[in-house]
Design a protein around this motif. Structure first.
Motif, PDB file in Angstrom:
ATOM      1  N   ALA A 111       0.955  -1.243   0.096  1.00  0.00           N
ATOM      2  CA  ALA A 111      -0.005   0.079   0.066  1.00  0.00           C
ATOM      3  C   ALA A 111       0.883   1.020   0.068  1.00  0.00           C
ATOM      4  CB  ALA A 111      -0.812   0.051   1.064  1.00  0.00           C
ATOM      5  N   ILE A 112       0.472   2.303  -0.866  1.00  0.00           N
ATOM      6  CA  ILE A 112       1.267   3.433  -0.693  1.00  0.00           C
ATOM      7  C   ILE A 112       1.166   4.350   0.526  1.00  0.00           C
ATOM      8  CG2 ILE A 112       1.085   5.626  -2.007  1.00  0.00           C
ATOM      9  CD1 ILE A 112      -0.200   4.278  -4.288  1.00  0.00           C
ATOM     10  N   ASP A 113      -0.108   4.219   1.179  1.00  0.00           N
ATOM     11  CA  ASP A 113      -0.196   4.969   2.505  1.00  0.00           C
ATOM     12  C   ASP A 113       0.967   4.383   3.465  1.00  0.00           C
ATOM     13  OD1 ASP A 113      -2.279   6.507   1.771  1.00  0.00           O
ATOM     14  OD2 ASP A 113      -3.986   5.267   2.802  1.00  0.00           O
ATOM     15  N   VAL A 114       0.911   2.884   3.289  1.00  0.00           N
ATOM     16  CA  VAL A 114       1.966   2.411   4.375  1.00  0.00           C
ATOM     17  C   VAL A 114       3.451   3.046   4.076  1.00  0.00           C
ATOM     18  CG1 VAL A 114       3.137   0.296   5.317  1.00  0.00           C
ATOM     19  CG2 VAL A 114       0.586   0.341   4.785  1.00  0.00           C
ATOM     20  N   LEU A 115       3.926   2.974   2.835  1.00  0.00           N
ATOM     21  CA  LEU A 115       5.280   3.631   2.678  1.00  0.00           C
ATOM     22  C   LEU A 115       5.313   4.958   3.036  1.00  0.00           C
ATOM     23  CD1 LEU A 115       8.089   3.541   1.383  1.00  0.00           C
ATOM     24  CD2 LEU A 115       6.904   4.047  -0.808  1.00  0.00           C
ATOM     25  N   PHE A 116       4.402   5.865   2.502  1.00  0.00           N
ATOM     26  CA  PHE A 116       4.403   7.319   2.600  1.00  0.00           C
ATOM     27  C   PHE A 116       4.341   7.632   4.381  1.00  0.00           C
ATOM     28  CE2 PHE A 116       3.184   9.344  -1.391  1.00  0.00           C
ATOM     29  CZ  PHE A 116       3.791   8.525  -2.182  1.00  0.00           C
ATOM     30  N   ASN A 145      -7.775   4.138  -7.243  1.00  0.00           N
ATOM     31  CA  ASN A 145      -8.437   3.968  -5.790  1.00  0.00           C
ATOM     32  C   ASN A 145      -7.812   5.522  -5.229  1.00  0.00           C
ATOM     33  OD1 ASN A 145      -5.913   3.340  -4.833  1.00  0.00           O
ATOM     34  ND2 ASN A 145      -6.786   1.298  -4.474  1.00  0.00           N
ATOM     35  N   TYR A 146      -8.045   5.187  -3.800  1.00  0.00           N
ATOM     36  CA  TYR A 146      -7.672   6.426  -2.828  1.00  0.00           C
ATOM     37  C   TYR A 146      -6.345   6.114  -2.181  1.00  0.00           C
ATOM     38  CZ  TYR A 146     -12.656   7.875  -3.746  1.00  0.00           C
ATOM     39  OH  TYR A 146     -13.899   7.949  -4.018  1.00  0.00           O
ATOM     40  N   ASP A 147      -5.836   5.120  -2.199  1.00  0.00           N
ATOM     41  CA  ASP A 147      -4.443   4.686  -1.771  1.00  0.00           C
ATOM     42  C   ASP A 147      -3.390   6.063  -2.010  1.00  0.00           C
ATOM     43  OD1 ASP A 147      -2.580   3.352  -0.121  1.00  0.00           O
ATOM     44  OD2 ASP A 147      -1.931   2.024  -1.590  1.00  0.00           O
ATOM     45  N   GLY A 148      -2.812   6.283  -0.988  1.00  0.00           N
ATOM     46  CA  GLY A 148      -1.658   7.491  -1.254  1.00  0.00           C
ATOM     47  C   GLY A 148      -2.213   8.701  -0.546  1.00  0.00           C
ATOM     48  N   ALA A 149      -3.733   8.896  -0.587  1.00  0.00           N
ATOM     49  CA  ALA A 149      -4.112  10.160  -0.177  1.00  0.00           C
ATOM     50  C   ALA A 149      -3.700  10.382   1.280  1.00  0.00           C
ATOM     51  CB  ALA A 149      -5.538  10.254  -0.307  1.00  0.00           C
ATOM     52  N   GLN A 150      -3.890   9.334   2.252  1.00  0.00           N
ATOM     53  CA  GLN A 150      -3.581   9.965   3.622  1.00  0.00           C
ATOM     54  C   GLN A 150      -1.993   9.633   3.831  1.00  0.00           C
ATOM     55  OE1 GLN A 150      -5.606  10.278   6.233  1.00  0.00           O
ATOM     56  NE2 GLN A 150      -6.953  10.361   4.274  1.00  0.00           N
ATOM     57  N   GLY A 151      -1.044   9.038   3.054  1.00  0.00           N
ATOM     58  CA  GLY A 151       0.187   8.937   3.193  1.00  0.00           C
ATOM     59  C   GLY A 151       0.720  10.282   2.762  1.00  0.00           C
ATOM     60  N   LEU A 152       0.153  10.755   1.742  1.00  0.00           N
ATOM     61  CA  LEU A 152       0.674  12.265   1.235  1.00  0.00           C
ATOM     62  C   LEU A 152       0.393  13.173   2.230  1.00  0.00           C
ATOM     63  CD1 LEU A 152       2.213  13.392  -1.236  1.00  0.00           C
ATOM     64  CD2 LEU A 152       0.205  14.140  -1.918  1.00  0.00           C
ATOM     65  N   ARG A 153      -0.824  13.231   2.854  1.00  0.00           N
ATOM     66  CA  ARG A 153      -1.225  14.018   4.035  1.00  0.00           C
ATOM     67  C   ARG A 153      -0.139  13.900   5.129  1.00  0.00           C
ATOM     68  NH1 ARG A 153      -7.134  15.246   5.899  1.00  0.00           N
ATOM     69  NH2 ARG A 153      -7.068  13.063   7.099  1.00  0.00           N
ATOM     70  N   ALA A 154       0.325  12.543   5.462  1.00  0.00           N
ATOM     71  CA  ALA A 154       1.071  12.435   6.355  1.00  0.00           C
ATOM     72  C   ALA A 154       2.594  13.169   6.110  1.00  0.00           C
ATOM     73  CB  ALA A 154       1.459  11.154   6.910  1.00  0.00           C
ATOM     74  N   VAL A 155       2.982  13.101   4.790  1.00  0.00           N
ATOM     75  CA  VAL A 155       4.255  13.397   4.444  1.00  0.00           C
ATOM     76  C   VAL A 155       4.262  14.915   4.379  1.00  0.00           C
ATOM     77  CG1 VAL A 155       5.718  13.902   2.274  1.00  0.00           C
ATOM     78  CG2 VAL A 155       4.700  11.650   2.770  1.00  0.00           C
ATOM     79  N   CYS A 156       3.083  15.743   3.977  1.00  0.00           N
ATOM     80  CA  CYS A 156       2.939  17.207   3.966  1.00  0.00           C
ATOM     81  C   CYS A 156       2.834  17.656   5.718  1.00  0.00           C
ATOM     82  CB  CYS A 156       1.838  17.596   3.439  1.00  0.00           C
ATOM     83  SG  CYS A 156       1.923  17.426   1.709  1.00  0.00           S
ATOM     84  N   ALA A 157       2.110  16.970   6.418  1.00  0.00           N
ATOM     85  CA  ALA A 157       2.345  17.171   7.945  1.00  0.00           C
ATOM     86  C   ALA A 157       3.437  17.274   8.675  1.00  0.00           C
ATOM     87  CB  ALA A 157       1.111  16.133   8.680  1.00  0.00           C
ATOM     88  N   ALA A 158       4.345  16.385   8.173  1.00  0.00           N
ATOM     89  CA  ALA A 158       5.789  16.184   8.534  1.00  0.00           C
ATOM     90  C   ALA A 158       6.760  17.291   7.995  1.00  0.00           C
ATOM     91  CB  ALA A 158       6.274  14.918   8.449  1.00  0.00           C
ATOM     92  N   GLY A 159       6.170  18.099   7.203  1.00  0.00           N
ATOM     93  CA  GLY A 159       6.888  19.139   6.756  1.00  0.00           C
ATOM     94  C   GLY A 159       7.623  18.709   5.378  1.00  0.00           C
ATOM     95  N   GLY A 160       7.522  17.654   4.767  1.00  0.00           N
ATOM     96  CA  GLY A 160       7.848  16.986   3.643  1.00  0.00           C
ATOM     97  C   GLY A 160       7.247  17.884   2.283  1.00  0.00           C
TER      98      GLY A 160
END
Lengths: 188, 279
Positions: free
Chosen positions: A104-109, A129-144
């Motif tokens: 899953a993309i979310d798990v990696l991100f 599908n929606y995979d990656g959306a939550q992960g990208l949010r986590a990346v941005c939230a971490a300042g990435g």
């Protein structure tokens, strides 16, 4: 903050999209690139062979506990999640599917955001599908840095649209722009 | 990579403290589990059990032991599938079974058996190969709830299509449906498949060797351990196998990095099946 890892996630139409972005990365690209493409679990991973011939960077399937090396592209193996540890090594897991996907993309991100914080660049491209959306949010939230393939230019817009909706800070770009943005970011 | 020192996050401190607490109070030792996965699972537990922080889980589990089983389900239980990686089972059938046939009695250890999918797969394979009557199976896990599920041998019916396909690809020469009865939305596996099975609470982290095994199957368990713990467990497997006994691990796992690797030789390299050396 320098870039410590580039993480890329894509699904339907992804091989073609990656064929634009990955071969363009220069041989001296100074960060590891980790890629999750949704692939059927029992299919042998054809991605490594496909991209090894096209890319200037080293291309391999990610191995558990392997230290990340700059200038190397790692593909998630079929039927395993791909994560990174704060120590800068790869971790695989056979935890349950996330968004019906393993890898899953979310798990990696999410793991990259946790391990590398602002040093993470996350890129979500075409997919159904929606995979990656939550992960990208986590990346941005971490300042990435969040980048999304402009939905109108994606073969399937669902995944980029979901990523932009979940992560409004992310920049929408065409594939050629993504490649330039990466180079610019790393040159800084 | 840059050698930037990122200061430890509060969450990471809380996770370390929780793992220390679980070990000191309950003797469950997750301290050498690979951190990224354990963190993911703990964050899921926090959300789904309704706590505000990892510290809140720590307080709850120390003061209320009924929280422990719920937390263990997040930390240990994994979904697997019967005959996962059919080529592994095909290799056991075609390459390992001929050696096992030469023994009058056999012991097989399914280490980290979780809900029992691997155990039933092996039990069916051994029955198909005519080895069931001479084999004792040992199915171990640290999670009592998982052991109970393994003992029950009941799986959702909607998973049976996958299990059946896997079984066929593994070279199975019975029909999987010979081994279970469908009951509403569940498949209940035949209890004859576990009549020669001992289910036991055993920790690869803290417990001792399990003697004189002919085959140990432990797949996608080592992947969750750090190098130090992997090394311990590989040593434990070496001590637990008869000379010439077999060890099967997950397709993305390897003995390469273990100090005990020299006790083993590749047997079916592509399927990660190893053989304990004769000496």
């Amino acid at each position: 903050m320098s870039v410590r890892a580039v993480v890329i996630g894509t699904s339907a139409g992804g091989v073609q999209a990656l064929s634009h972005v990955l071969p363009a990365l220069p041989a001296d690209f100074p960060a590891p690139v980790l890629v999750v493409v949704h692939v059927p679990p029992r299919r042998k991973n054809a991605l490594v062979a496909l991209f090894a011939n096209k890319c200037q960077l080293a291309v391999k399937e990610a191995e558990d506990k392997e230290p990340l090396a700059p200038g190397t592209i790692y593909f998630a193996p079929p039927d395993y999640h791909l994560l990174v540890e704060t120590s800068g090594t790869i971790a695989l897991s056979s935890d349950e599917a996330v968004n019906y996907s393993r890898p899953a993309i979310d798990v990696l991100f999410e793991s990259a955001a946790d391990a590398f914080g602002p040093g993470t660049v996350g890129i979500v491209m075409t997919g159904a599908n929606y995979d990656g959306a939550q992960g990208l949010r986590a990346v941005c939230a971490a300042g990435g840095h969040g980048i999304v393939q402009t939905p109108a230019t994606a073969e399937v817009a669902t995944m980029p649209e979901a990523a932009l909706a979940a992560c409004p800070d992310a920049q929408a770009m065409r594939l050629e722009e993504i490649e330039h943005a990466l180079e610019a970011m790393l040159a800084r | 990579m840059d050698a930037e020192v990122v200061s430890e996050s509060i969450e990471d401190i809380e996770i370390q403290l929780l793992l220390d607490a679980l070990y000191r109070h309950y003797h469950y030792d997750f301290r050498h589990y690979a951190r990224a996965s354990i963190k993911r699972r703990l964050l899921q537990a926090r959300t789904q059990l309704g706590y505000d922080s990892i510290s809140a889980i720590q307080s709850a589990v120390l003061h209320d032991e009924t929280i422990l089983p719920r937390l263990l389900n997040f930390l240990t239980v994994q979904v697997s599938e019967m005959f996962r990686d059919p080529s592994y089972f095909r290799a056991l059938r075609e390459k390992v079974v001929p050696h096992l046939r030469t023994y009058p009695s056999l012991k097989v250890w399914v280490a980290g058996c979780s809900h029992g999918e691997e155990l039933y797969s092996l039990s069916i394979l051994f029955a198909e190969e005519g080895l069931a009557d001479r084999t004792m199976f040992y199915a171990t896990d640290i999670n009592p709830a998982a052991l109970r599920a393994a003992q029950a041998g009941v799986y959702p019916l909607d998973r049976i299509r996958l299990f059946t396909e896997n079984h066929r690809l593994s070279g199975g020469h019975s029909s999987l449906s010979d081994h279970y009865t469908a009951n509403y939305d569940r498949a209940v596996f035949d209890k004859s498949l576990r009549k020669r099975t001992v289910f036991s609470d055993h920790s690869l982290v803290t417990d001792a060797a399990f003697g004189e095994m002919h085959l140990i199957s432990c797949r996608n368990v080592l992947i969750y351990f750090d190098r130090e713990l992997q090394d311990r467990v590989v040593g434990l497997f070496g001590e637990s196998l008869v000379r010439g006994g077999f060890l099967g691990i997950g397709s993305k796992e390897s003995l390469r990095f273990s100090a005990h690797a020299n006790q083993f030789a590749d047997f079916v390299r592509t399927e990660r099946i190893y053989r304990r050396n004769a000496r």
